[in-house]
Design a protein around this motif. Structure first.
Motif, mmCIF file in Angstrom:
data_model
loop_
_atom_site.group_PDB
_atom_site.id
_atom_site.type_symbol
_atom_site.label_atom_id
_atom_site.label_comp_id
_atom_site.label_asym_id
_atom_site.label_seq_id
_atom_site.Cartn_x
_atom_site.Cartn_y
_atom_site.Cartn_z
ATOM 1 N N CYS A 38 -6.924 5.453 6.765
ATOM 2 C CA CYS A 38 -7.092 4.451 5.713
ATOM 3 C C CYS A 38 -6.050 3.348 5.831
ATOM 4 C CB CYS A 38 -7.005 5.112 4.342
ATOM 5 S SG CYS A 38 -8.399 6.199 3.978
ATOM 6 N N CYS A 78 -6.563 6.491 -1.524
ATOM 7 C CA CYS A 78 -6.986 5.840 -0.289
ATOM 8 C C CYS A 78 -8.432 5.392 -0.422
ATOM 9 C CB CYS A 78 -6.843 6.798 0.889
ATOM 10 S SG CYS A 78 -5.181 6.876 1.533
ATOM 11 N N ARG A 79 -8.876 4.665 0.569
ATOM 12 C CA ARG A 79 -10.276 4.233 0.600
ATOM 13 C C ARG A 79 -11.219 5.406 0.775
ATOM 14 N NH1 ARG A 79 -10.443 -0.642 4.803
ATOM 15 N NH2 ARG A 79 -12.623 -0.053 4.648
ATOM 16 N N THR A 120 0.804 -1.230 0.000
ATOM 17 C CA THR A 120 0.000 0.000 0.000
ATOM 18 C C THR A 120 0.829 1.269 0.000
ATOM 19 O OG1 THR A 120 -0.113 -0.037 2.434
ATOM 20 C CG2 THR A 120 -1.890 -1.131 1.205
ATOM 21 N N ARG A 148 -6.711 -6.597 6.280
ATOM 22 C CA ARG A 148 -5.840 -7.638 5.768
ATOM 23 C C ARG A 148 -5.505 -8.667 6.856
ATOM 24 N NH1 ARG A 148 -2.274 -7.983 1.528
ATOM 25 N NH2 ARG A 148 -3.786 -6.601 0.523
ATOM 26 N N VAL A 194 -10.366 -5.286 -0.006
ATOM 27 C CA VAL A 194 -8.996 -5.186 0.474
ATOM 28 C C VAL A 194 -8.082 -4.991 -0.711
ATOM 29 C CG1 VAL A 194 -7.157 -6.383 1.676
ATOM 30 C CG2 VAL A 194 -9.517 -6.629 2.455
ATOM 31 N N GLU A 231 -6.796 -0.543 6.280
ATOM 32 C CA GLU A 231 -6.272 -1.492 5.306
ATOM 33 C C GLU A 231 -5.528 -2.628 6.001
ATOM 34 O OE1 GLU A 231 -5.855 -2.704 1.303
ATOM 35 O OE2 GLU A 231 -6.970 -1.023 2.161
#
Length: 296
Positions: A124, A111-112, A105, A132, A262, A128
């Protein structure tokens, strides 16, 4: 004769005269007058070696202080290295998984939250990593600690990641803390070279048991206190042990992020925002009747 006063000369003796003629009786007035008339004689009352002995004692005190400070920083450095190098199998597994997520990442351009940030959005990134680790089977959550102010500690709040492991029934529940900005939490603007050197050995991302984190906080807070004492500066309350410990050990709320895709941004288009200027009521409410109004 009556009314006539005779002036009798007074022989004033100096301190040298008193020492030169020990057999001659000296009155108190002679001794006082002689002392006043020769103030320079008092400067010889202190031997020269007494002046040098005072400076020697100061030099010895300074040398002892330097040795004491050096011994303190050497000890803190050894304690820090020993604490960081100890690890367990569960810590190693979670640390490796965290590194893989960060590696994937860190080069992302979004970003989300759909903002162009190049991997710098802490919220974010926490979400993340949390998602995960959950997908890998870990009981991970985002923790938000919050504490009230007291006489010695200001109020504050902090967010971090936590993994609870119960794989070993004999050991019980193990709490592993993930702090994404660990080194920066202990950096100080006006710190000494010894303190900065100590902080430089900290990892940027900390993954470890709660007990290990407690030990590191104690070492670094003691070092911060010593640093400010050497520089004769005030240690801020947000740098003290109680405040720093509250970040990861105060009462907290545990939550998990939404189950979004994800891997970063995904292909979801941005949501369109409606405006009253372009909103057509006739499409959403067909039974509504309108009356035309002419605007003059």
């Amino acid at each position: 004769m009556a009314g006539v006063m005779l002036r009798i000369p007074v022989t004033r003796l100096t301190a040298d005269d008193i020492l030169e003629f020990p057999g001659r009786a000296a009155s108190l007035s002679d001794m006082v007058l002689g002392f006043i008339e020769e103030p320079a004689a008092a400067t010889h009352a202190f031997p020269a070696d007494s002046m040098t002995s005072g400076s020697d004692e100061e030099d010895e005190d300074q040398a002892a202080s330097v040795e004491e400070n050096k011994a303190f920083w050497d000890e803190q450095h050894q304690l820090l290295q020993a604490t960081l190098h100890r690890t367990s199998s569960i810590e190693s597994k979670i640390r490796q998984a965290t590194k893989e997520v960060l590696r994937e990442t860190i080069d992302s351009t979004c970003c989300r939250c759909s903002r162009e940030v190049a991997g710098d959005c802490r919220n974010c990134l926490q979400s993340e990593i949390c998602n995960r680790l959950i997908s890998l089977g870990y009981n991970c959550a985002i923790c938000k600690s919050k504490w009230k102010s007291s006489a010695s500690t200001p109020s504050g709040e902090h967010t971090y990641l936590e993994v609870l492991d119960i794989s070993n029934p004999k050991r019980g529940e193990t709490r592993v803390v993930i702090e994404l900005n660990f080194r920066a939490e202990f950096e100080m603007a006006r710190a000494s070279q010894d303190y900065n050197r100590l902080v430089s050995f900290l990892p940027e991302v900390f993954v470890g048991k709660a007990e290990r984190l407690r030990a590191l906080i104690k070492i670094l807070c003691n070092a911060a206190k010593k640093c400010m004492k050497e520089k004769k500066m005030h240690l801020g309350p947000w740098r003290k042990h109680k405040y720093m410990q509250a970040k990861w050990f105060a009462a907290f709320e545990r939550s998990t992020p939404g189950l979004l895709q994800v891997g970063g941004c995904g292909n979801r288009p941005p949501k369109q925002r409606a405006s009253l200027l372009t909103f057509d009521l006739s499409e959403t409410m067909p039974g509504l009747h309108f009356t035309a109004v002419e605007v003059l």
